[in-house]
Write an enzyme that holds these catalytic residues in place. Structure first.
Site, PDB file in Angstrom:
ATOM      1  N   GLU A   1       0.950  -1.237  -0.043  1.00 31.54           N
ATOM      2  CA  GLU A   1      -0.032  -0.031  -0.058  1.00 31.54           C
ATOM      3  C   GLU A   1       0.770   1.375  -0.031  1.00 31.54           C
ATOM      4  O   GLU A   1       0.646   2.193  -0.723  1.00 31.54           O
ATOM      5  CB  GLU A   1      -0.862   0.115   1.327  1.00 31.54           C
TER       6      GLU A   1
ATOM      7  N   ASP B   1      -5.090  -3.624  -1.829  1.00 33.11           N
ATOM      8  CA  ASP B   1      -4.949  -2.331  -1.922  1.00 33.11           C
ATOM      9  C   ASP B   1      -3.992  -1.855  -2.646  1.00 33.11           C
ATOM     10  O   ASP B   1      -3.847  -0.696  -3.147  1.00 33.11           O
ATOM     11  CB  ASP B   1      -5.291  -1.925  -0.575  1.00 33.11           C
TER      12      ASP B   1
END
Length: 401
Positions: A85, A146
């Site tokens: 991320e 993500d």
């Protein structure tokens, strides 16, 4: 089974105050939907705040220690020194700063080199989610959705800024990752994003993370690939947001960190589902939702997210009495406090939600003051990265791919 634990460090209380000088200038980003609010300060003041936090982020969270020609984002407050991320945030932030930082392209290229040097064991076109202090992939070397969503989006921004005829074909790299996400990080039956390329196991295949439901990213993926699959993914997520708000958060509009039963009627995850007791509450993952949904609302005419984030904005403005310093670090879906104290990842995203509400100029200006005047924490990669991305939007420098 992979458990991704988020460790964060709370920062000091946030300052709040009302600014009143109107801002009529436009920045270099994507034009916003008519009626979108902007902070009531000059464009120069907005750009200065963005530059201050970006320079702080570069100084404290970028490293070249992982190999010649590489850059990587240090996640000092996460459970590993490098997380996917964070690399995604780094790529997106740097690409959007292309007009302000001569080093931006080198940073994007360097992060891409780091990412490609650490492929997932399950799909080599995805990024292994965690690396240790020696830059070695650990904890199973599988992916986190993500991270891959953000890496792909950052590459699409790079293509918009620099084109793809140079040393790096940003568009081709993005499409390669987008296709890998489709193959390994989306449930092909339900069309919901999985938690990672390990998420097809029976225990997790019908679960998702609400902060991965980024309509703007999914629009961009459909545009880049010409694949209507991504419109289906976006539509499923938009419907799920509205249903979750109606059934579980009618007074707040808040969403849970994790969602289960995506194969039938989605509902908040139970306590201890993946990360801890607040998995079904508005906590350290879902805190990003007002930002992720809000930016689609201000850049995509007719976005379903507009009504969704206005619910969140109306509630938080009322719950705090219009004082950003009273925003707490997490809530139940009914609005009760989960953790005390302020943190940028909870405060900053609400400013994007405020941009969608014509009656929230004074509230937006208070949020602007809070966000632009707090002292960033050199150990808080998560809060700093989110703050910069919010400042990109507030200042009009956000780019929609």
């Amino acid at each position: 089974m992979k458990k991704i634990v988020r460790a964060v460090v709370a920062t000091a209380a946030l300052a709040a105050g009302l600014l009143s000088v109107p801002s009529t200038a436009s920045a270099a980003g994507t034009p916003y939907v008519p009626g979108t609010l902007r902070p009531s300060v000059s464009q120069a003041t907005q750009d200065q705040a963005l530059q201050k936090y970006y320079d702080f982020w570069k100084k404290n969270f970028l490293t070249t220690k992982c190999g010649s020609g590489t850059y990587a984002v240090l996640s000092k407050d996460a459970d590993h020194p490098f997380v996917a991320e964070g690399e995604g945030y780094g790529m997106t932030i740097s690409a959007m700063m292309a007009d302000k930082d001569p080093q931006a392209r080198s940073i994007v290229d360097g992060i891409l080199k780091f990412v490609k040097a650490h492929p997932s064991v399950n799909n080599k076109d995805l990024h292994a989610a965690e690396q240790d202090a020696n830059c070695k992939s650990v904890n199973g070397s599988d992916s986190a959705t993500d991270g891959d969503l953000e890496i792909a989006y950052g590459l699409l921004i790079a293509d918009k800024k620099w084109g793809s005829s140079g040393a790096v074909d940003y568009k081709a790299e993005a499409v390669r990752i987008i296709n890998a996400i489709k193959k390994s990080e989306v449930n092909g039956t339900t069309k919901f994003t999985l938690l990672g390329d390990w998420g097809n196991d029976a225990e997790y295949r019908n679960s998702s993370r609400s902060s991965d439901w980024m309509p703007g990213h999914l629009r961009a993926f459909a545009k880049a690939t010409g694949d209507g699959f991504w419109d289906q993914v976006r539509s499923r997520a938009e419907t799920a947001v509205s249903r979750l708000q109606s059934q579980y958060a009618p007074n707040t509009g808040l969403l849970p960190d994790f969602v289960v039963n995506t194969n039938s009627t989605p509902k908040p995850a139970p306590s201890g589902f993946l990360e801890g007791p607040n998995d079904g509450k508005y906590s350290w993952n879902a805190c990003r939702d007002p930002w992720r949904l809000g930016v689609d609302a201000v850049t995509a005419p007719g976005s379903a997210a507009a009504a969704q984030v206005r619910k969140m904005n109306t509630w938080i403005k009322s719950a705090t009495g219009g004082d950003p310093a009273k925003i707490q670090s997490g809530y139940s879906l009914s609005g009760s406090k989960v953790e005390s104290g302020q943190h940028p990842c909870f405060t900053a995203p609400f400013a994007v939600a405020a941009m969608t509400d014509p009656g929230s100029q004074a509230w937006l200006d208070k949020l602007w003051t809070a966000i632009s005047t707090w002292s960033p924490d050199a150990t808080d990669y998560y809060g700093t990265g989110i703050t910069i991305q919010v400042l990109l939007i507030l200042s009009g420098n956000y780019v929609a791919a």
